[in-house]
Write a protein that holds these residues in place. Structure first.
Motif, PDB file in Angstrom:
ATOM      1  N   ARG A  18      35.882 -44.794  61.786  1.00  0.00           N
ATOM      2  CA  ARG A  18      35.970 -43.637  60.861  1.00  0.00           C
ATOM      3  C   ARG A  18      35.022 -43.198  59.956  1.00  0.00           C
ATOM      4  O   ARG A  18      34.488 -41.936  59.866  1.00  0.00           O
ATOM      5  CB  ARG A  18      37.461 -43.683  59.855  1.00  0.00           C
ATOM      6  CG  ARG A  18      38.557 -43.574  60.541  1.00  0.00           C
ATOM      7  CD  ARG A  18      39.940 -43.469  59.672  1.00  0.00           C
ATOM      8  NE  ARG A  18      40.364 -44.949  59.414  1.00  0.00           N
ATOM      9  CZ  ARG A  18      41.147 -45.668  59.782  1.00  0.00           C
ATOM     10  NH1 ARG A  18      41.316 -45.348  60.925  1.00  0.00           N
ATOM     11  NH2 ARG A  18      41.240 -47.031  59.122  1.00  0.00           N
ATOM     12  N   THR A 112      48.311 -27.317  61.575  1.00  0.00           N
ATOM     13  CA  THR A 112      48.752 -28.556  62.433  1.00  0.00           C
ATOM     14  C   THR A 112      47.980 -28.747  63.651  1.00  0.00           C
ATOM     15  O   THR A 112      47.907 -27.635  64.375  1.00  0.00           O
ATOM     16  CB  THR A 112      50.669 -28.206  62.828  1.00  0.00           C
ATOM     17  OG1 THR A 112      51.197 -28.093  61.862  1.00  0.00           O
ATOM     18  CG2 THR A 112      50.836 -29.642  63.715  1.00  0.00           C
ATOM     19  N   THR A 114      47.038 -30.451  66.980  1.00  0.00           N
ATOM     20  CA  THR A 114      47.759 -31.522  67.931  1.00  0.00           C
ATOM     21  C   THR A 114      46.497 -31.953  68.907  1.00  0.00           C
ATOM     22  O   THR A 114      45.732 -31.227  69.462  1.00  0.00           O
ATOM     23  CB  THR A 114      48.560 -30.791  68.931  1.00  0.00           C
ATOM     24  OG1 THR A 114      49.940 -30.197  67.995  1.00  0.00           O
ATOM     25  CG2 THR A 114      49.167 -31.758  69.811  1.00  0.00           C
ATOM     26  N   SER A 115      46.674 -33.425  69.044  1.00  0.00           N
ATOM     27  CA  SER A 115      45.563 -33.964  69.841  1.00  0.00           C
ATOM     28  C   SER A 115      46.164 -34.192  71.088  1.00  0.00           C
ATOM     29  O   SER A 115      47.305 -33.938  71.593  1.00  0.00           O
ATOM     30  CB  SER A 115      45.249 -35.261  69.421  1.00  0.00           C
ATOM     31  OG  SER A 115      44.493 -35.278  68.147  1.00  0.00           O
ATOM     32  N   LYS A 116      45.111 -34.539  72.185  1.00  0.00           N
ATOM     33  CA  LYS A 116      45.455 -34.523  73.713  1.00  0.00           C
ATOM     34  C   LYS A 116      46.361 -35.722  73.994  1.00  0.00           C
ATOM     35  O   LYS A 116      47.451 -35.465  74.975  1.00  0.00           O
ATOM     36  CB  LYS A 116      44.247 -34.855  74.713  1.00  0.00           C
ATOM     37  CG  LYS A 116      43.531 -36.104  74.479  1.00  0.00           C
ATOM     38  CD  LYS A 116      42.576 -36.608  75.425  1.00  0.00           C
ATOM     39  CE  LYS A 116      41.949 -37.932  75.125  1.00  0.00           C
ATOM     40  NZ  LYS A 116      40.852 -38.106  76.055  1.00  0.00           N
ATOM     41  N   ASP A 117      46.646 -36.637  72.960  1.00  0.00           N
ATOM     42  CA  ASP A 117      47.723 -37.587  73.141  1.00  0.00           C
ATOM     43  C   ASP A 117      49.064 -37.232  72.484  1.00  0.00           C
ATOM     44  O   ASP A 117      49.979 -37.914  72.466  1.00  0.00           O
ATOM     45  CB  ASP A 117      47.325 -38.955  72.779  1.00  0.00           C
ATOM     46  CG  ASP A 117      46.987 -39.021  71.365  1.00  0.00           C
ATOM     47  OD1 ASP A 117      47.308 -37.973  70.622  1.00  0.00           O
ATOM     48  OD2 ASP A 117      46.535 -40.247  70.853  1.00  0.00           O
ATOM     49  N   GLY A 118      49.258 -36.005  71.916  1.00  0.00           N
ATOM     50  CA  GLY A 118      50.488 -35.519  71.136  1.00  0.00           C
ATOM     51  C   GLY A 118      50.571 -35.902  69.731  1.00  0.00           C
ATOM     52  O   GLY A 118      51.323 -35.460  69.022  1.00  0.00           O
ATOM     53  N   ARG A 119      49.517 -36.676  69.125  1.00  0.00           N
ATOM     54  CA  ARG A 119      49.388 -36.848  67.752  1.00  0.00           C
ATOM     55  C   ARG A 119      49.146 -35.396  67.023  1.00  0.00           C
ATOM     56  O   ARG A 119      48.342 -34.818  67.631  1.00  0.00           O
ATOM     57  CB  ARG A 119      48.286 -37.998  67.428  1.00  0.00           C
ATOM     58  CG  ARG A 119      48.748 -39.306  67.794  1.00  0.00           C
ATOM     59  CD  ARG A 119      47.528 -40.178  67.491  1.00  0.00           C
ATOM     60  NE  ARG A 119      46.243 -39.802  68.111  1.00  0.00           N
ATOM     61  CZ  ARG A 119      45.130 -39.303  67.362  1.00  0.00           C
ATOM     62  NH1 ARG A 119      45.068 -39.307  66.040  1.00  0.00           N
ATOM     63  NH2 ARG A 119      44.186 -38.813  68.158  1.00  0.00           N
ATOM     64  N   THR A 120      49.684 -35.601  65.787  1.00  0.00           N
ATOM     65  CA  THR A 120      49.403 -34.243  65.068  1.00  0.00           C
ATOM     66  C   THR A 120      48.817 -34.919  63.838  1.00  0.00           C
ATOM     67  O   THR A 120      48.962 -35.662  63.195  1.00  0.00           O
ATOM     68  CB  THR A 120      50.625 -33.557  64.816  1.00  0.00           C
ATOM     69  OG1 THR A 120      51.856 -34.377  64.048  1.00  0.00           O
ATOM     70  CG2 THR A 120      51.083 -32.889  65.931  1.00  0.00           C
ATOM     71  N   THR A 121      47.890 -33.948  63.435  1.00  0.00           N
ATOM     72  CA  THR A 121      47.375 -33.835  62.049  1.00  0.00           C
ATOM     73  C   THR A 121      47.680 -32.697  61.029  1.00  0.00           C
ATOM     74  O   THR A 121      47.603 -31.486  61.865  1.00  0.00           O
ATOM     75  CB  THR A 121      45.834 -34.021  62.022  1.00  0.00           C
ATOM     76  OG1 THR A 121      45.374 -35.206  62.871  1.00  0.00           O
ATOM     77  CG2 THR A 121      45.273 -34.131  60.917  1.00  0.00           C
ATOM     78  N   VAL A 140      39.262 -33.512  63.248  1.00  0.00           N
ATOM     79  CA  VAL A 140      40.181 -34.088  64.074  1.00  0.00           C
ATOM     80  C   VAL A 140      39.704 -34.272  65.366  1.00  0.00           C
ATOM     81  O   VAL A 140      39.038 -33.289  66.117  1.00  0.00           O
ATOM     82  CB  VAL A 140      41.292 -32.993  64.094  1.00  0.00           C
ATOM     83  CG1 VAL A 140      42.492 -33.885  64.934  1.00  0.00           C
ATOM     84  CG2 VAL A 140      41.937 -32.891  62.527  1.00  0.00           C
ATOM     85  N   ASP A 142      39.873 -34.916  69.541  1.00  0.00           N
ATOM     86  CA  ASP A 142      40.553 -34.445  70.827  1.00  0.00           C
ATOM     87  C   ASP A 142      41.633 -33.499  70.564  1.00  0.00           C
ATOM     88  O   ASP A 142      42.644 -33.461  71.077  1.00  0.00           O
ATOM     89  CB  ASP A 142      41.281 -35.653  71.107  1.00  0.00           C
ATOM     90  CG  ASP A 142      40.363 -36.995  71.729  1.00  0.00           C
ATOM     91  OD1 ASP A 142      39.259 -36.471  72.222  1.00  0.00           O
ATOM     92  OD2 ASP A 142      40.394 -38.207  71.599  1.00  0.00           O
TER      93      ASP A 142
END
Length: 173
Positions: A18, A112, A114-121, A140, A142
Protein backbone atom coordinates in the motif's frame (compact mmCIF):
# COMPACT_ATOMS: atom_id res chain seq x y z
CA UNK A 1 17.38 -14.08 13.43
CA UNK A 2 16.81 -14.51 9.70
CA UNK A 3 13.54 -16.33 10.44
CA UNK A 4 12.37 -13.40 12.59
CA UNK A 5 13.17 -10.90 9.80
CA UNK A 6 11.35 -13.05 7.24
CA UNK A 7 8.34 -13.38 9.56
CA UNK A 8 8.21 -9.61 10.19
CA UNK A 9 8.58 -8.89 6.47
CA UNK A 10 5.80 -11.35 5.66
CA UNK A 11 3.53 -9.79 8.32
CA UNK A 12 3.97 -6.28 6.88
CA UNK A 13 3.91 -7.11 3.17
CA UNK A 14 0.40 -5.64 2.74
CA UNK A 15 1.39 -2.36 4.36
CA UNK A 16 4.53 -2.18 2.23
CA UNK A 17 2.47 -2.75 -0.93
CA UNK A 18 0.00 0.00 0.00
CA UNK A 19 2.84 2.38 0.80
CA UNK A 20 4.47 1.66 -2.57
CA UNK A 21 1.15 2.30 -4.39
CA UNK A 22 0.72 5.60 -2.52
CA UNK A 23 4.21 6.73 -3.56
CA UNK A 24 3.56 5.72 -7.19
CA UNK A 25 0.21 7.59 -7.13
CA UNK A 26 1.87 10.78 -5.94
CA UNK A 27 4.86 10.64 -8.27
CA UNK A 28 3.13 9.45 -11.46
CA UNK A 29 1.37 11.60 -13.98
CA UNK A 30 -2.36 11.18 -14.45
CA UNK A 31 -4.32 11.03 -17.65
CA UNK A 32 -7.98 11.45 -18.30
CA UNK A 33 -9.87 8.37 -19.44
CA UNK A 34 -13.35 7.98 -20.79
CA UNK A 35 -16.14 5.63 -19.85
CA UNK A 36 -17.25 3.16 -22.52
CA UNK A 37 -20.74 2.90 -21.05
CA UNK A 38 -22.77 5.19 -18.84
CA UNK A 39 -26.15 4.46 -17.27
CA UNK A 40 -28.39 6.17 -14.75
CA UNK A 41 -31.22 5.31 -12.40
CA UNK A 42 -33.39 7.49 -14.67
CA UNK A 43 -32.93 10.31 -17.15
CA UNK A 44 -34.86 13.29 -18.47
CA UNK A 45 -35.85 13.15 -22.15
CA UNK A 46 -33.58 16.05 -23.12
CA UNK A 47 -30.85 15.17 -20.59
CA UNK A 48 -29.65 11.54 -20.93
CA UNK A 49 -26.86 10.07 -18.81
CA UNK A 50 -24.36 10.32 -21.67
CA UNK A 51 -24.37 14.12 -21.34
CA UNK A 52 -22.55 13.76 -18.00
CA UNK A 53 -19.50 12.34 -19.82
CA UNK A 54 -19.64 14.15 -23.17
CA UNK A 55 -16.60 16.36 -22.51
CA UNK A 56 -18.56 19.61 -22.12
CA UNK A 57 -20.12 21.43 -19.18
CA UNK A 58 -22.87 23.23 -21.08
CA UNK A 59 -25.08 20.11 -21.33
CA UNK A 60 -26.08 17.97 -18.37
CA UNK A 61 -27.74 14.81 -17.07
CA UNK A 62 -30.90 15.02 -14.98
CA UNK A 63 -33.07 12.31 -13.44
CA UNK A 64 -36.47 11.82 -15.09
CA UNK A 65 -38.46 13.62 -12.38
CA UNK A 66 -37.94 16.97 -10.65
CA UNK A 67 -37.89 17.30 -6.89
CA UNK A 68 -36.08 15.10 -4.39
CA UNK A 69 -33.19 13.34 -6.07
CA UNK A 70 -31.75 11.32 -3.19
CA UNK A 71 -31.01 7.80 -4.35
CA UNK A 72 -30.65 8.70 -8.04
CA UNK A 73 -27.36 7.52 -9.51
CA UNK A 74 -25.04 7.78 -12.48
CA UNK A 75 -22.78 4.81 -13.30
CA UNK A 76 -19.78 4.65 -15.64
CA UNK A 77 -17.96 1.55 -16.88
CA UNK A 78 -14.43 1.36 -18.29
CA UNK A 79 -13.08 -0.78 -21.15
CA UNK A 80 -10.41 -2.36 -18.95
CA UNK A 81 -9.37 -2.35 -15.28
CA UNK A 82 -7.48 0.82 -14.32
CA UNK A 83 -5.77 2.41 -11.32
CA UNK A 84 -8.42 5.11 -10.75
CA UNK A 85 -6.78 8.02 -8.97
CA UNK A 86 -9.18 10.95 -9.21
CA UNK A 87 -12.74 11.82 -10.03
CA UNK A 88 -13.80 15.35 -11.01
CA UNK A 89 -17.46 16.30 -10.65
CA UNK A 90 -18.93 19.41 -12.28
CA UNK A 91 -22.24 19.85 -10.43
CA UNK A 92 -25.17 21.83 -11.75
CA UNK A 93 -26.45 22.74 -15.18
CA UNK A 94 -23.73 25.19 -16.23
CA UNK A 95 -20.33 26.63 -15.30
CA UNK A 96 -21.98 30.10 -15.43
CA UNK A 97 -23.23 31.16 -11.98
CA UNK A 98 -26.60 32.48 -13.17
CA UNK A 99 -27.46 29.26 -15.02
CA UNK A 100 -25.84 27.06 -12.35
CA UNK A 101 -28.42 28.16 -9.79
CA UNK A 102 -31.46 27.40 -11.99
CA UNK A 103 -31.44 23.66 -11.20
CA UNK A 104 -30.69 21.54 -8.14
CA UNK A 105 -27.09 20.45 -7.52
CA UNK A 106 -25.65 17.45 -5.65
CA UNK A 107 -24.37 18.30 -2.17
CA UNK A 108 -23.31 14.81 -1.10
CA UNK A 109 -22.42 11.73 -3.15
CA UNK A 110 -21.81 8.12 -2.27
CA UNK A 111 -19.06 6.96 -4.64
CA UNK A 112 -18.88 3.20 -5.16
CA UNK A 113 -15.92 1.88 -7.19
CA UNK A 114 -16.13 -1.75 -8.28
CA UNK A 115 -12.90 -3.62 -9.06
CA UNK A 116 -12.52 -6.42 -11.60
CA UNK A 117 -12.80 -9.06 -8.85
CA UNK A 118 -16.10 -7.58 -7.60
CA UNK A 119 -14.68 -5.84 -4.53
CA UNK A 120 -16.14 -2.41 -3.82
CA UNK A 121 -14.58 0.70 -2.37
CA UNK A 122 -17.11 3.18 -0.98
CA UNK A 123 -16.55 6.84 -0.16
CA UNK A 124 -18.89 9.67 0.74
CA UNK A 125 -17.89 13.10 -0.58
CA UNK A 126 -19.32 16.53 0.07
CA UNK A 127 -19.50 19.03 -2.78
CA UNK A 128 -19.34 22.80 -2.48
CA UNK A 129 -22.28 24.66 -4.01
CA UNK A 130 -20.17 26.42 -6.63
CA UNK A 131 -19.85 26.04 -10.40
CA UNK A 132 -16.79 24.28 -11.78
CA UNK A 133 -14.98 21.01 -11.28
CA UNK A 134 -14.36 19.53 -7.85
CA UNK A 135 -11.63 16.87 -7.59
CA UNK A 136 -11.78 13.86 -5.28
CA UNK A 137 -8.82 11.52 -4.78
CA UNK A 138 -9.85 7.83 -4.82
CA UNK A 139 -6.76 5.66 -5.53
CA UNK A 140 -8.47 2.35 -6.33
CA UNK A 141 -6.74 -0.47 -8.24
CA UNK A 142 -8.36 -2.51 -11.01
CA UNK A 143 -11.45 -0.27 -11.19
CA UNK A 144 -13.98 -1.29 -13.84
CA UNK A 145 -17.06 0.67 -12.72
CA UNK A 146 -17.92 3.82 -10.72
CA UNK A 147 -21.36 4.69 -9.36
CA UNK A 148 -22.21 8.14 -8.00
CA UNK A 149 -25.34 7.98 -5.83
CA UNK A 150 -26.93 11.25 -4.74
CA UNK A 151 -27.30 11.55 -0.96
CA UNK A 152 -28.22 15.23 -0.73
CA UNK A 153 -28.93 18.28 -2.90
CA UNK A 154 -28.62 22.06 -2.91
CA UNK A 155 -31.53 24.08 -4.29
CA UNK A 156 -33.92 21.15 -4.48
CA UNK A 157 -37.53 22.11 -5.15
CA UNK A 158 -40.53 20.42 -6.72
CA UNK A 159 -39.98 22.36 -9.98
CA UNK A 160 -36.20 21.79 -10.28
CA UNK A 161 -34.21 18.88 -11.65
CA UNK A 162 -30.94 17.66 -10.20
CA UNK A 163 -28.16 18.44 -12.70
CA UNK A 164 -24.69 16.98 -13.33
CA UNK A 165 -22.80 18.95 -15.98
CA UNK A 166 -19.83 16.58 -16.26
CA UNK A 167 -17.94 13.76 -14.54
CA UNK A 168 -14.28 13.14 -15.41
CA UNK A 169 -12.07 10.16 -14.54
CA UNK A 170 -8.29 10.16 -14.15
CA UNK A 171 -5.99 7.14 -14.01
CA UNK A 172 -2.32 6.71 -13.29
CA UNK A 173 -0.27 6.83 -16.45
Amino acid sequence: MLCVLVAVGYAFRGEAGRALEAVRDRTSKTEQMHAVKVTASSAGKQHPATLAVDGTTDKYWTPALPGAAEGEYLEAAFAEPVRLLDLVVHPGSSPTAEKFLTQARPSSLLITVTSKDGRTTVRTVRLADVPGGQRFHLAVSDAVRVRLTVQGVYGGRADRYLAFAEVEFFRRR
